[in-house]
Write an enzyme that holds these catalytic residues in place. Structure first.
Site, short mmCIF file in Angstrom:
data_model
loop_
_atom_site.label_atom_id
_atom_site.label_comp_id
_atom_site.label_asym_id
_atom_site.label_seq_id
_atom_site.Cartn_x
_atom_site.Cartn_y
_atom_site.Cartn_z
N ASP A 95 0.86 -1.00 -0.01
CA ASP A 95 0.05 0.13 -0.13
C ASP A 95 0.95 1.27 0.09
OD1 ASP A 95 0.83 -0.26 2.58
OD2 ASP A 95 -0.95 0.64 3.45
N ASP A 126 8.90 2.87 -2.19
CA ASP A 126 8.21 2.31 -0.71
C ASP A 126 6.95 1.71 -1.16
OD1 ASP A 126 7.84 1.95 1.95
OD2 ASP A 126 7.19 3.79 2.41
N GLU A 160 0.12 -1.23 5.54
CA GLU A 160 1.52 -0.73 6.39
C GLU A 160 1.06 0.72 6.55
OE1 GLU A 160 5.51 1.09 6.70
OE2 GLU A 160 3.69 1.27 5.40
#
Length: 200
Positions: A95, A126, A160
């Site tokens: 995510d 990320d 996350e």
């Protein structure tokens, strides 16, 4: 005794990694082009894409960390080695943070554009590129399962950036899996668990 296979050799590993660069990049682009903003977009599409890639490459998968509505928050895959040993977990969140002001982006946040060797888009750093790399690592290593000690686990958490870490916490539930060595960037969430390795 090494837990992972030695027959590939360092030069062979580098050669395979270089050979996979194009495939890794294309898969990372596909992941970046899927909106998966935490708390905004549903996790299903990005988990479906990961699941589909893994299955197409001969790996088995399972979904974990169900939300209240029954929707899974993570996908995982395992390659059990032929010999006893630790569990090695390659963990990446899939995510992302919100886009912010899209007008300030060099390329649109879901473009997946590669320019001058850089992949642009939300989640590229990320951690969707890491997820693409980990998938290829597992695909390569599955051929050597008869040689290595322990189990290699992939864990891709789509919960996350909410701060809940629902997929990771579900994995660390002792009813699901024994603890092993977790290679992750989520040190704040996992510091209490044995076997954490935080790359610097």
């Amino acid at each position: 005794m090494s837990s992972l296979p030695t027959s590939i050799g360092r030069s062979g590993s580098l050669e395979q990694a270089r050979g996979d660069l194009g495939s890794v990049t294309r898969f990372a682009q596909q992941l970046v082009r899927l909106r998966s903003r935490a708390g905004i977009d549903p996790p299903g599409p990005v988990l479906d894409l990961l699941d589909r890639w893994l299955v197409q490459h001969g790996l088995t998968t399972m979904r974990i960390g169900m939300k209240g509505d029954g929707e899974p928050l993570a996908v995982m895959s395992e390659i059990p080695g032929a010999h006893p040993g630790p569990r090695w977990v390659l963990d990446a969140c899939v995510d992302t943070a919100p886009f912010g002001d899209a007008a300030l982006w060099t390329h649109p946040p879901t473009s997946g554009t590669v320019q001058d060797g850089w992949l642009h888009g939300r989640g590229a750093a990320d951690c969707k590129t890491a997820a693409a790399i980990f998938c290829h690592v597992a695909w390569r290593l599955r051929r050597y399962a008869s040689e290595f000690h322990g189990t290699l686990t992939l864990l891709f958490d789509a919960d996350e950036h909410t701060g809940r870490f629902g997929g990771v916490r579900a994995f660390l539930d002792p009813d699901l899996a024994e603890r092993g060595v977790v290679l992750t960037d989520l040190g704040t969430a996992l510091r209490e668990h044995a076997g954490l390795v935080e790359p610097r």
